[in-house]
Enzyme design. Structure first.
Site, PDB file in Angstrom:
ATOM      1  CG  MET A  59      55.290   6.966   4.827  1.00 56.57           C
ATOM      2  SD  MET A  59      53.635   7.662   4.541  1.00 56.57           S
ATOM      3  CE  MET A  59      52.997   6.472   3.347  1.00 56.57           C
ATOM      4  CD  GLN A 113      63.645   4.172   2.958  1.00 55.16           C
ATOM      5  OE1 GLN A 113      63.053   4.299   4.021  1.00 55.16           O
ATOM      6  NE2 GLN A 113      63.713   5.138   2.052  1.00 55.16           N
ATOM      7  CB  CYS A 143      64.364   8.683   8.928  1.00 55.62           C
ATOM      8  SG  CYS A 143      63.467   8.608  10.495  1.00 55.62           S
ATOM      9  NE  ARG A 268      54.170  14.510   5.645  1.00 57.01           N
ATOM     10  CZ  ARG A 268      54.213  15.811   5.893  1.00 57.01           C
ATOM     11  NH1 ARG A 268      53.788  16.269   7.057  1.00 57.01           N
ATOM     12  NH2 ARG A 268      54.671  16.639   4.987  1.00 57.01           N
TER      13      ARG A 268
END
Length: 432
Positions: A59, A113, A143, A268
């Site tokens: 994230m 990533q 994304c 999240r």
């Protein structure tokens, strides 16, 4: 079948619409599925063993080295991943590489990533990742951010499968470490490519795929379509990691039951409930099939590598607990003791107390300051809204944090807030 929760004021809101048990993807009921699909104990990607089969999602602005180690210390997370990182950026700038690809030895296993659209640039960046000592390299095809998509990165590539194949082939040829991909189901409901993309990944030699079961057009709205994860799992033999709408340990078990996926990825929810990985581990360990597997493994003897890994993880947790003053009930229980204690108490997993949450906030904020990160104050303010979620009077604490100018001032406000609420428990914890 709808799952409900109550918001303030008592209004009922639907969390997600789940399929009727009689009409799951493979035609079996949830009861049958639960016995047929126990939660996986490990995930094997190439030569890398991930235990337990849970993954912290990459994230932006969240999964830096401090947050990754913070999650690792709380327990229950098998694989952690970097923030999604520009392949072009890390090749052009040592400063960028140092910021996004910095890690410590106690973070293994660890995946980096990358995002981008140039096959050669991505291959060169993957070599850098391998040279730095990462265990895996991952490609971001998920994304939905406009600034990423307009450069044909992230989910923008989902409309160009031939280019994705070139990227897969270039990166796979460039590195020896396992290569994985995280992607969305497609650009829109009319352009679903997840099964085709997963098959392509397998054909190009990737070690695993992770599917966020939403489209690019959905962004983070609506419900994740778990049936797409099931379809991908049925289409390939390489491991499939499921992602989307896992808010509780029960959700994680349900995703495995309904899709057959080999691991779950949490995004999240991790900043809101950093304990969720340990709670999942506790929850699935309490299930009869998991308990029987653990007893069998104990009787036959665990392999040496697994024992060494468990010892390393336990040693790190104890060392970090001592250093940062972490004294939550969850952190003090061993895996077996935790399962036995929870079963005796009739609880599926530990629920953190207000004192636990206080120690959690202090621990993370102290880690930020000790790392001497230039944006430590900004991170504290960013995470304050997540970490104080559900804390009575949390708005008062958030305002005090937002109004603070320096890290020590923020810590002082946190301590004052919880000292008042816990009647001196915070001061006692600091003296230990």
């Amino acid at each position: 079948m709808k799952y409900w929760y109550k918001e303030k004021g008592g209004a009922e809101t639907s969390v997600r619409e789940k399929p009727d048990p009689a009409s799951t993807a493979d035609g079996i009921t949830l009861a049958e599925s639960a016995s047929a699909r126990p939660f996986p104990a490990t995930l094997q990607i190439g030569h890398v063993q991930i235990r337990p089969a849970t993954v912290l999602a990459p994230m932006a602005g969240v999964t830096d080295t401090v947050f990754r180690r913070f999650i690792k210390n709380l327990g229950g997370c098998g694989l952690i991943m970097t923030e999604f990182t520009s392949a072009d950026g890390v090749l052009r700038s040592k400063k960028t590489a140092g910021r996004y690809l910095h890690f410590y030895e106690d973070e293994h296993p660890l995946s980096a990533q990358l995002f981008g659209s140039n096959p050669q640039v991505l291959a060169d960046a993957a070599r850098l990742v391998e040279d730095l000592g990462f265990d895996l390299v991952d490609l971001n095809l998920g994304c939905p951010a406009k600034k990423v998509v307009k450069c044909n990165g992230g989910s923008g590539l989902l409309r160009d499968l031939p280019l994705i194949r070139l990227i897969f082939e270039s990166v796979r040829a460039a590195v020896k470490i396992p290569f994985t991909v995280k992607f969305r189901a497609g650009w829109s409901d009319e352009e679903i490519v997840c099964v085709e993309l997963a098959r392509m990944a397998e054909d190009c030699g990737l070690g695993a795929v992770a599917l966020h079961a939403r489209t690019r057009q959905q962004g983070y709205s609506g419900n994740a379509r778990w049936e797409w994860i099931a379809s991908v799992k049925q289409a390939v033999k390489i491991p499939v990691i499921g992602n989307g709408d896992i808010r509780t340990p029960e959700d994680a078990a349900a995703m495995v039951n309904q899709t057959g996926c080999d691991a779950v990825m949490i995004g999240r929810m991790a900043p809101v409930n950093p304990w969720i990985f340990r709670q999942i581990e506790q929850y699935v360990s309490c299930q009869p099939s998991a308990v029987s597997r653990q007893q069998s493994a104990t009787q036959s003897g665990a392999d040496e590598e697994g024992n060494e890994e468990a010892l390393r993880e336990g040693h790190f947790s104890r060392a970090a607990n001592a250093h940062f003053g972490w004294r939550s009930a969850s952190a003090l229980r061993s895996s077996q003791d935790s399962t036995a204690a929870l079963a005796a108490e009739g609880k599926p997993y530990d629920v953190p107390t207000e004192a636990d949450r206080y120690q959690m906030i202090r621990t993370y904020f102290q880690m930020l300051l000790e790392e001497e990160m230039p944006d430590a104050v900004g991170k504290m303010k960013q995470f304050a809204s997540w970490f104080t979620h559900g804390v009575p009077g949390g708005a008062t604490l958030r305002k005090a944090i937002y109004d603070s100018k320096a890290g020590p001032e923020i810590l002082k406000n946190v301590e004052a807030f919880f000292d008042a609420r816990l009647c001196g428990a915070g001061a006692l914890a600091r003296e230990e």
